[in-house]
Design a protein around this motif. Structure first.
Motif, PDB file in Angstrom:
ATOM      1  N   ILE A   1       0.848  -1.189   0.000  1.00  0.00           N
ATOM      2  CA  ILE A   1       0.000   0.000   0.000  1.00  0.00           C
ATOM      3  C   ILE A   1       0.886   1.242   0.000  1.00  0.00           C
ATOM      4  O   ILE A   1       1.806   1.363   0.819  1.00  0.00           O
ATOM      5  N   ILE A   2       0.626   2.157  -0.923  1.00  0.00           N
ATOM      6  CA  ILE A   2       1.389   3.397  -1.030  1.00  0.00           C
ATOM      7  C   ILE A   2       0.425   4.569  -0.854  1.00  0.00           C
ATOM      8  O   ILE A   2      -0.548   4.708  -1.607  1.00  0.00           O
ATOM      9  N   LEU A   3       0.693   5.398   0.160  1.00  0.00           N
ATOM     10  CA  LEU A   3      -0.148   6.551   0.473  1.00  0.00           C
ATOM     11  C   LEU A   3       0.641   7.843   0.326  1.00  0.00           C
ATOM     12  O   LEU A   3       1.871   7.852   0.442  1.00  0.00           O
TER      13      LEU A   3
ATOM     14  N   LEU B   1       0.248  -5.421 -11.934  1.00  0.00           N
ATOM     15  CA  LEU B   1       0.174  -6.711 -12.620  1.00  0.00           C
ATOM     16  C   LEU B   1       0.994  -7.792 -11.928  1.00  0.00           C
ATOM     17  O   LEU B   1       0.825  -8.981 -12.204  1.00  0.00           O
ATOM     18  N   TRP B   2       1.886  -7.387 -11.013  1.00  0.00           N
ATOM     19  CA  TRP B   2       2.744  -8.378 -10.374  1.00  0.00           C
ATOM     20  C   TRP B   2       2.014  -9.065  -9.223  1.00  0.00           C
ATOM     21  O   TRP B   2       1.329  -8.425  -8.436  1.00  0.00           O
ATOM     22  N   GLN B   3       2.179 -10.369  -9.134  1.00  0.00           N
ATOM     23  CA  GLN B   3       1.564 -11.150  -8.067  1.00  0.00           C
ATOM     24  C   GLN B   3       2.584 -12.131  -7.496  1.00  0.00           C
ATOM     25  O   GLN B   3       3.516 -12.550  -8.184  1.00  0.00           O
ATOM     26  N   ALA B   4       2.407 -12.484  -6.246  1.00  0.00           N
ATOM     27  CA  ALA B   4       3.273 -13.477  -5.629  1.00  0.00           C
ATOM     28  C   ALA B   4       3.157 -14.803  -6.375  1.00  0.00           C
ATOM     29  O   ALA B   4       2.102 -15.119  -6.930  1.00  0.00           O
ATOM     30  N   PHE B   5       4.252 -15.545  -6.415  1.00  0.00           N
ATOM     31  CA  PHE B   5       4.317 -16.890  -6.997  1.00  0.00           C
ATOM     32  C   PHE B   5       4.312 -16.906  -8.523  1.00  0.00           C
ATOM     33  O   PHE B   5       4.291 -17.991  -9.117  1.00  0.00           O
TER      34      PHE B   5
ATOM     35  N   GLY C   1      -4.122  14.297   3.352  1.00  0.00           N
ATOM     36  CA  GLY C   1      -3.048  13.368   3.653  1.00  0.00           C
ATOM     37  C   GLY C   1      -3.507  11.922   3.640  1.00  0.00           C
ATOM     38  O   GLY C   1      -4.684  11.625   3.841  1.00  0.00           O
ATOM     39  N   GLY C   2      -2.564  11.028   3.404  1.00  0.00           N
ATOM     40  CA  GLY C   2      -2.868   9.607   3.439  1.00  0.00           C
ATOM     41  C   GLY C   2      -3.769   9.120   2.334  1.00  0.00           C
ATOM     42  O   GLY C   2      -4.495   8.144   2.489  1.00  0.00           O
ATOM     43  N   GLU C   3      -3.708   9.786   1.171  1.00  0.00           N
ATOM     44  CA  GLU C   3      -4.523   9.349   0.042  1.00  0.00           C
ATOM     45  C   GLU C   3      -3.852   8.155  -0.636  1.00  0.00           C
ATOM     46  O   GLU C   3      -2.647   8.146  -0.867  1.00  0.00           O
ATOM     47  N   PRO C   4      -4.610   7.102  -0.995  1.00  0.00           N
ATOM     48  CA  PRO C   4      -4.006   5.928  -1.635  1.00  0.00           C
ATOM     49  C   PRO C   4      -3.537   6.231  -3.060  1.00  0.00           C
ATOM     50  O   PRO C   4      -4.297   6.746  -3.873  1.00  0.00           O
ATOM     51  N   LEU C   5      -2.278   5.891  -3.323  1.00  0.00           N
ATOM     52  CA  LEU C   5      -1.723   6.009  -4.666  1.00  0.00           C
ATOM     53  C   LEU C   5      -1.656   4.656  -5.355  1.00  0.00           C
ATOM     54  O   LEU C   5      -1.717   4.579  -6.580  1.00  0.00           O
ATOM     55  N   ALA C   6      -1.483   3.613  -4.570  1.00  0.00           N
ATOM     56  CA  ALA C   6      -1.450   2.252  -5.115  1.00  0.00           C
ATOM     57  C   ALA C   6      -1.796   1.263  -4.012  1.00  0.00           C
ATOM     58  O   ALA C   6      -1.322   1.393  -2.883  1.00  0.00           O
ATOM     59  N   VAL C   7      -2.623   0.298  -4.344  1.00  0.00           N
ATOM     60  CA  VAL C   7      -2.968  -0.789  -3.431  1.00  0.00           C
ATOM     61  C   VAL C   7      -2.903  -2.079  -4.244  1.00  0.00           C
ATOM     62  O   VAL C   7      -3.764  -2.334  -5.086  1.00  0.00           O
ATOM     63  N   ILE C   8      -1.868  -2.867  -4.011  1.00  0.00           N
ATOM     64  CA  ILE C   8      -1.676  -4.102  -4.768  1.00  0.00           C
ATOM     65  C   ILE C   8      -1.788  -5.279  -3.815  1.00  0.00           C
ATOM     66  O   ILE C   8      -0.955  -5.438  -2.920  1.00  0.00           O
ATOM     67  N   ARG C   9      -2.809  -6.089  -4.002  1.00  0.00           N
ATOM     68  CA  ARG C   9      -3.054  -7.227  -3.128  1.00  0.00           C
ATOM     69  C   ARG C   9      -2.176  -8.415  -3.540  1.00  0.00           C
ATOM     70  O   ARG C   9      -1.950  -8.635  -4.726  1.00  0.00           O
ATOM     71  N   GLN C  10      -1.699  -9.162  -2.540  1.00  0.00           N
ATOM     72  CA  GLN C  10      -0.967 -10.409  -2.760  1.00  0.00           C
ATOM     73  C   GLN C  10       0.203 -10.224  -3.720  1.00  0.00           C
ATOM     74  O   GLN C  10       0.399 -11.007  -4.644  1.00  0.00           O
ATOM     75  N   ILE C  11       0.997  -9.209  -3.475  1.00  0.00           N
ATOM     76  CA  ILE C  11       2.113  -8.912  -4.363  1.00  0.00           C
ATOM     77  C   ILE C  11       3.370  -9.684  -4.011  1.00  0.00           C
ATOM     78  O   ILE C  11       4.250  -9.876  -4.847  1.00  0.00           O
ATOM     79  N   ALA C  12       3.473 -10.181  -2.773  1.00  0.00           N
ATOM     80  CA  ALA C  12       4.708 -10.839  -2.355  1.00  0.00           C
ATOM     81  C   ALA C  12       4.416 -12.037  -1.470  1.00  0.00           C
ATOM     82  O   ALA C  12       3.391 -12.082  -0.771  1.00  0.00           O
ATOM     83  N   PHE C  13       5.336 -13.000  -1.487  1.00  0.00           N
ATOM     84  CA  PHE C  13       5.247 -14.154  -0.609  1.00  0.00           C
ATOM     85  C   PHE C  13       5.509 -13.713   0.829  1.00  0.00           C
ATOM     86  O   PHE C  13       6.390 -12.909   1.108  1.00  0.00           O
ATOM     87  N   ASN C  14       4.725 -14.277   1.766  1.00  0.00           N
ATOM     88  CA  ASN C  14       4.876 -13.941   3.172  1.00  0.00           C
ATOM     89  C   ASN C  14       4.690 -15.217   3.995  1.00  0.00           C
ATOM     90  O   ASN C  14       3.573 -15.562   4.367  1.00  0.00           O
ATOM     91  N   GLY C  15       5.791 -15.909   4.251  1.00  0.00           N
ATOM     92  CA  GLY C  15       5.710 -17.167   4.967  1.00  0.00           C
ATOM     93  C   GLY C  15       5.589 -16.974   6.467  1.00  0.00           C
ATOM     94  O   GLY C  15       5.817 -15.890   7.003  1.00  0.00           O
ATOM     95  N   ALA C  16       5.237 -18.068   7.154  1.00  0.00           N
ATOM     96  CA  ALA C  16       5.010 -18.006   8.595  1.00  0.00           C
ATOM     97  C   ALA C  16       6.275 -18.256   9.406  1.00  0.00           C
ATOM     98  O   ALA C  16       6.276 -18.062  10.621  1.00  0.00           O
TER      99      ALA C  16
END
Length: 222
Positions: free
Chosen positions: A65-67, A199-203, A75-90
């Motif tokens: 998320i980029i604000l 356009l980029w997604q994890a995996f 202030g704090g207006e969204p410039l980009a919101v990209i869901r599931q863009i990177a791997f996040n392991g436990a």
């Protein structure tokens, strides 16, 4: 004596009460992975607030998320919101991170170095491009990927400068007959390209020749 007891009770209770989170804070804050304030858009005042949070539906991925700067109006207006863009392991060695790159770029790092025979690290170099470049918005202008084999000296690295189209790959493979490591270097000059960030997604597969080189590396391992 009674007043002293009340004062002591209040002093002991207040810090605990101050640690309570609101419902919205308790839902969001534990999901925050990394955050960075970096000047990405020259036309905007202040720095853009970039945050990585665990995706609410797929926690093994992260949202970017980029604000706008909180001090701007509004202030704090969204410039980009990209869901599931990177791997996040436990586990340890599986968390994405943010880093300030050169020339006003943002580096989004992800990795899986915690377990498995072939750990890997990946970096996306992100920039905001204006209309003068023929593309307006956030884009991926560089890609780096590296992996190696824990059981041998084999390894693979690919650097793809999308802005220039230049690709450099290095593959090291253990020769089973000589037990010597053989290294091959490859270079490609492609047409400059920019991938829109959304356009980029994890995996997803490595772009361009990087994907082909990585496939050949894994084929050589089995």
């Amino acid at each position: 004596m009674h007043r002293t007891f009340l004062a002591l009770s209040f002093a002991l209770a207040s810090p605990l009460a101050a640690q309570d989170l609101t419902t919205s804070e308790a839902d969001l804050l534990p999901r925050v992975i990394d955050s960075l304030c970096i000047d990405l858009v020259e036309a905007h005042n202040g720095c853009e607030q970039v945050t990585l949070i665990a995706n609410s539906q797929e926690p093994d991925t992260a949202d970017l998320i980029i604000l706008t700067d909180r001090r701007t109006d509004p202030g704090g207006e969204p410039l980009a919101v990209i869901r599931q863009i990177a791997f996040n392991g436990a586990m340890w060695g599986m968390s994405p991170s943010l880093e300030a790159g050169e020339d006003g770029t943002l580096l989004l790092n992800s990795e899986q170095t915690g377990i498995g025979r072939h750990p890997w690290l990946q970096t996306l170099r992100i920039a905001y491009l204006d209309e003068d470049t023929g593309f307006a918005g956030f884009a991926i202008i560089g890609y780096h990927y590296t992996t190696y084999d824990r059981m041998s000296a084999a390894g693979f690295t690919c650097d793809f400068d999308m802005g220039s189209g230049q690709v450099r790959m290095e593959t090291s493979i253990m020769n089973p007959e000589t037990e010597q490591t053989e290294t091959t270097e490859e270079e490609y000059d492609l047409a400059p390209a920019r991938m829109p960030l959304h356009l980029w997604q994890a995996f997803q597969e490595s772009p361009g020749p990087c994907g082909d080189g990585l496939s050949r590396f894994f084929e050589s391992q089995f």
